[in-house]
Design a protein around this motif. Structure first.
Motif, PDB file in Angstrom:
ATOM      1  N   UNK A 141       0.810  -1.204   0.000  1.00  9.51           N
ATOM      2  CA  UNK A 141       0.000   0.000   0.000  1.00  9.51           C
ATOM      3  C   UNK A 141       0.848   1.260   0.000  1.00  9.51           C
ATOM      4  N   UNK A 142       2.072   1.119   0.372  1.00  6.89           N
ATOM      5  CA  UNK A 142       2.909   2.314   0.409  1.00  6.89           C
ATOM      6  C   UNK A 142       3.516   2.470  -0.969  1.00  6.89           C
ATOM      7  N   UNK A 143       2.967   3.358  -1.675  1.00  5.64           N
ATOM      8  CA  UNK A 143       3.266   3.429  -3.094  1.00  5.64           C
ATOM      9  C   UNK A 143       4.635   3.992  -3.402  1.00  5.64           C
ATOM     10  N   UNK A 144       5.139   3.534  -4.502  1.00  2.99           N
ATOM     11  CA  UNK A 144       6.397   4.094  -4.957  1.00  2.99           C
ATOM     12  C   UNK A 144       6.116   5.403  -5.680  1.00  2.99           C
ATOM     13  N   UNK A 145       7.090   6.230  -5.684  1.00  2.00           N
ATOM     14  CA  UNK A 145       6.973   7.485  -6.412  1.00  2.00           C
ATOM     15  C   UNK A 145       8.327   7.719  -7.039  1.00  2.00           C
ATOM     16  N   UNK A 146       8.385   7.606  -8.346  1.00  3.79           N
ATOM     17  CA  UNK A 146       9.670   7.683  -9.010  1.00  3.79           C
ATOM     18  C   UNK A 146       9.732   8.883  -9.941  1.00  3.79           C
ATOM     19  N   UNK A 147      10.640   9.806  -9.689  1.00  5.67           N
ATOM     20  CA  UNK A 147      10.788  10.953 -10.595  1.00  5.67           C
ATOM     21  C   UNK A 147      11.117  10.494 -12.014  1.00  5.67           C
ATOM     22  N   UNK A 148      11.858   9.404 -12.106  1.00  9.50           N
ATOM     23  CA  UNK A 148      12.226   8.880 -13.424  1.00  9.50           C
ATOM     24  C   UNK A 148      10.974   8.413 -14.173  1.00  9.50           C
ATOM     25  N   UNK A 149      10.108   7.709 -13.472  1.00  9.76           N
ATOM     26  CA  UNK A 149       8.876   7.227 -14.103  1.00  9.76           C
ATOM     27  C   UNK A 149       7.977   8.387 -14.493  1.00  9.76           C
ATOM     28  N   UNK A 150       7.910   9.400 -13.633  1.00  4.78           N
ATOM     29  CA  UNK A 150       7.066  10.564 -13.960  1.00  4.78           C
ATOM     30  C   UNK A 150       7.616  11.304 -15.170  1.00  4.78           C
ATOM     31  N   UNK A 151       8.928  11.383 -15.247  1.00  2.28           N
ATOM     32  CA  UNK A 151       9.540  12.047 -16.403  1.00  2.28           C
ATOM     33  C   UNK A 151       9.257  11.252 -17.681  1.00  2.28           C
ATOM     34  N   UNK A 152       9.338   9.937 -17.574  1.00  2.00           N
ATOM     35  CA  UNK A 152       9.024   9.085 -18.736  1.00  2.00           C
ATOM     36  C   UNK A 152       7.583   9.310 -19.195  1.00  2.00           C
ATOM     37  N   UNK A 153       6.688   9.357 -18.211  1.00  2.00           N
ATOM     38  CA  UNK A 153       5.271   9.542 -18.548  1.00  2.00           C
ATOM     39  C   UNK A 153       5.056  10.898 -19.229  1.00  2.00           C
ATOM     40  N   UNK A 154       5.739  11.901 -18.716  1.00  2.00           N
ATOM     41  CA  UNK A 154       5.650  13.246 -19.323  1.00  2.00           C
ATOM     42  C   UNK A 154       6.096  13.184 -20.783  1.00  2.00           C
ATOM     43  N   UNK A 155       7.198  12.493 -21.021  1.00  2.00           N
ATOM     44  CA  UNK A 155       7.736  12.410 -22.383  1.00  2.00           C
ATOM     45  C   UNK A 155       6.814  11.604 -23.304  1.00  2.00           C
ATOM     46  N   UNK A 156       6.195  10.563 -22.766  1.00  2.00           N
ATOM     47  CA  UNK A 156       5.253   9.767 -23.579  1.00  2.00           C
ATOM     48  C   UNK A 156       4.084  10.631 -24.030  1.00  2.00           C
ATOM     49  N   UNK A 157       3.559  11.406 -23.094  1.00  2.15           N
ATOM     50  CA  UNK A 157       2.417  12.262 -23.428  1.00  2.15           C
ATOM     51  C   UNK A 157       2.840  13.371 -24.395  1.00  2.15           C
ATOM     52  N   UNK A 158       4.066  13.788 -24.265  1.00  3.44           N
ATOM     53  CA  UNK A 158       4.586  14.812 -25.188  1.00  3.44           C
ATOM     54  C   UNK A 158       4.669  14.226 -26.604  1.00  3.44           C
ATOM     55  N   UNK A 159       5.163  13.005 -26.688  1.00  4.81           N
ATOM     56  CA  UNK A 159       5.252  12.343 -28.011  1.00  4.81           C
ATOM     57  C   UNK A 159       3.875  12.119 -28.623  1.00  4.81           C
ATOM     58  N   UNK A 160       2.931  11.813 -27.738  1.00  5.83           N
ATOM     59  CA  UNK A 160       1.577  11.520 -28.237  1.00  5.83           C
ATOM     60  C   UNK A 160       0.769  12.789 -28.496  1.00  5.83           C
ATOM     61  N   UNK A 161       1.363  13.913 -28.136  1.00  9.08           N
ATOM     62  CA  UNK A 161       0.623  15.175 -28.224  1.00  9.08           C
ATOM     63  C   UNK A 161       0.096  15.436 -29.627  1.00  9.08           C
ATOM     64  N   UNK A 162      -1.158  15.852 -29.654  1.00  4.85           N
ATOM     65  CA  UNK A 162      -1.774  16.192 -30.952  1.00  4.85           C
ATOM     66  C   UNK A 162      -1.414  17.621 -31.333  1.00  4.85           C
TER      67      UNK A 162
END
Lengths: 169, 200
Positions: A141-162
């Protein structure tokens, strides 16, 4: 946390129908394995800050520990859902009861760190081998929080940006 | 090698501290506004809204909107990029370890021939609506399925998400638009604060 959660988490004292937990197979289990599982649970309880309560459960006389604690239907669901709890409930239902109570208290006093991953999975892993999060969803239940993962997600959404992106200045 | 950083009392140091101050303020302010604007004001919900995963959850919905991911085609592109990323991750054992992910979990997060059509169908029928399990797939590297579910429940109680069960038993979630406004306004204020400090 929520109505859904409340339905799933510790149900001690709640009005829902209660069931008794108990498949008396403790004598079939290997003591060494049992001890390791207890250590895991104690480690988990220590991490969520309820160690004294759980340790005191272990310190109680065996008769007291063996007295079958009440488990609600929702407790049963949580136990069935988590391999670690499932593996220990027959041998030490009192300890499982304490862990369930600790989970409930953690919900009551949820802080930011409660929701983060950090210690528990790693600490549990260090107690003995690997801790399988997928088989212990409530203990993970104690969730991980990874700056690296958040940065990856940001970049994925940037690539997918319309939208056409302006070149970075 | 670490780049040498000067702690000399210069304008640079002052600017760095100002940036840090604004970043700190921004995180705090986002959490405060998420709590303040919440329809539900129970302690449990507010604690979730102030959590780190809640900030990340809000950021995800903000980015979907800000990046203009609106049509089924946009979502299909995102799903494809997501799948490529996940496949890449499965080949990087060290990164999987760093992110605390197991192969089994990553494989479950890939949109397959079974799950992709449903993802797109839901979105086309109701733009912005996404099956909760698919939302968890998109957020797989950031949070567990269980945390995603807890956040979806809390955000729904706060009035930030609409959450409903379909006839097939799936749970569809869609943003009410508030969380993007909160996140975006905080971000803009942060930027303006930094700009203002620079111009002082």
């Amino acid at each position: 946390v929520s109505h859904d959660m409340a339905q799933q988490k510790c149900g001690a004292g709640q009005a829902r129908g209660r069931v008794r937990v108990g498949r008396s197979t403790s004598h079939q289990r290997r003591p060494g394995t049992l001890l390791k599982r207890v250590i895991r649970l104690l480690a988990f309880a220590a991490i969520i800050g309820s160690c004294p309560a759980v340790v005191s459960a272990r310190a109680q006389p065996r008769d007291s520990a063996n007295a079958m604690p009440q488990m609600s239907a929702s407790d049963r669901v949580v136990i069935e859902r988590n391999e670690l709890l499932r593996s220990i409930v027959d041998d030490d239902p009192a300890l499982v009861r304490r862990v369930l109570d600790a989970l409930g208290k953690a919900d009551d006093a949820q802080t930011r760190s409660d929701f983060r991953q950090e210690a528990p999975p790693r600490a549990l892993g260090s107690v003995e081998g690997t801790f399988d999060r997928s088989k212990n969803p409530d203990l993970d239940r104690l969730e991980r929080s990874s700056p690296e993962a958040m940065n990856d997600l940001f970049q994925l959404l940037k690539q997918a940006s319309a939208r056409r992106q302006r070149p970075a200045r | 090698m670490i780049t040498q950083y000067s702690f000399a009392a210069t304008r640079d140091l002052e600017s760095d501290l100002e940036l840090l101050e604004v970043l700190r303020w921004g995180r705090k302010e986002t959490a405060e506004r998420l709590s303040r604007e919440s329809r539900a004001q129970t302690r449990e919900i507010l604690d979730v809204l102030r959590s780190e995963p809640a900030y990340e959850f809000a950021e995800f919905f903000y980015l979907l909107r800000a990046r203009g991911i609106e049509t089924g085609q946009d979502l299909a592109k995102l799903a494809e990029i997501h799948n490529q990323y996940i496949v890449g991750l499965t080949k990087d054992a060290e990164k999987m370890r760093r992110l605390g992910l197991k192969l089994e979990r990553l494989l479950e997060a890939i949109f397959t021939a079974d799950t992709l059509p449903r993802l797109l169908q839901n979105w086309r029928e109701r733009p912005g609506a996404i099956d909760q399990s698919n939302l968890a797939r998109l957020l797989v590297t950031v949070m567990s399925t269980e945390t995603c579910r807890k956040l979806a429940v809390s955000f729904a109680e706060a009035g930030y998400l609409a959450r409903e069960r379909t006839a097939f038993g799936a749970i569809l979630v869609s943003s009410t638009g508030i969380v993007e406004q909160i996140f975006g306004s905080c971000l803009r204020e942060m930027r303006l604060r930094i700009k203002g400090k620079r111009e002082e």
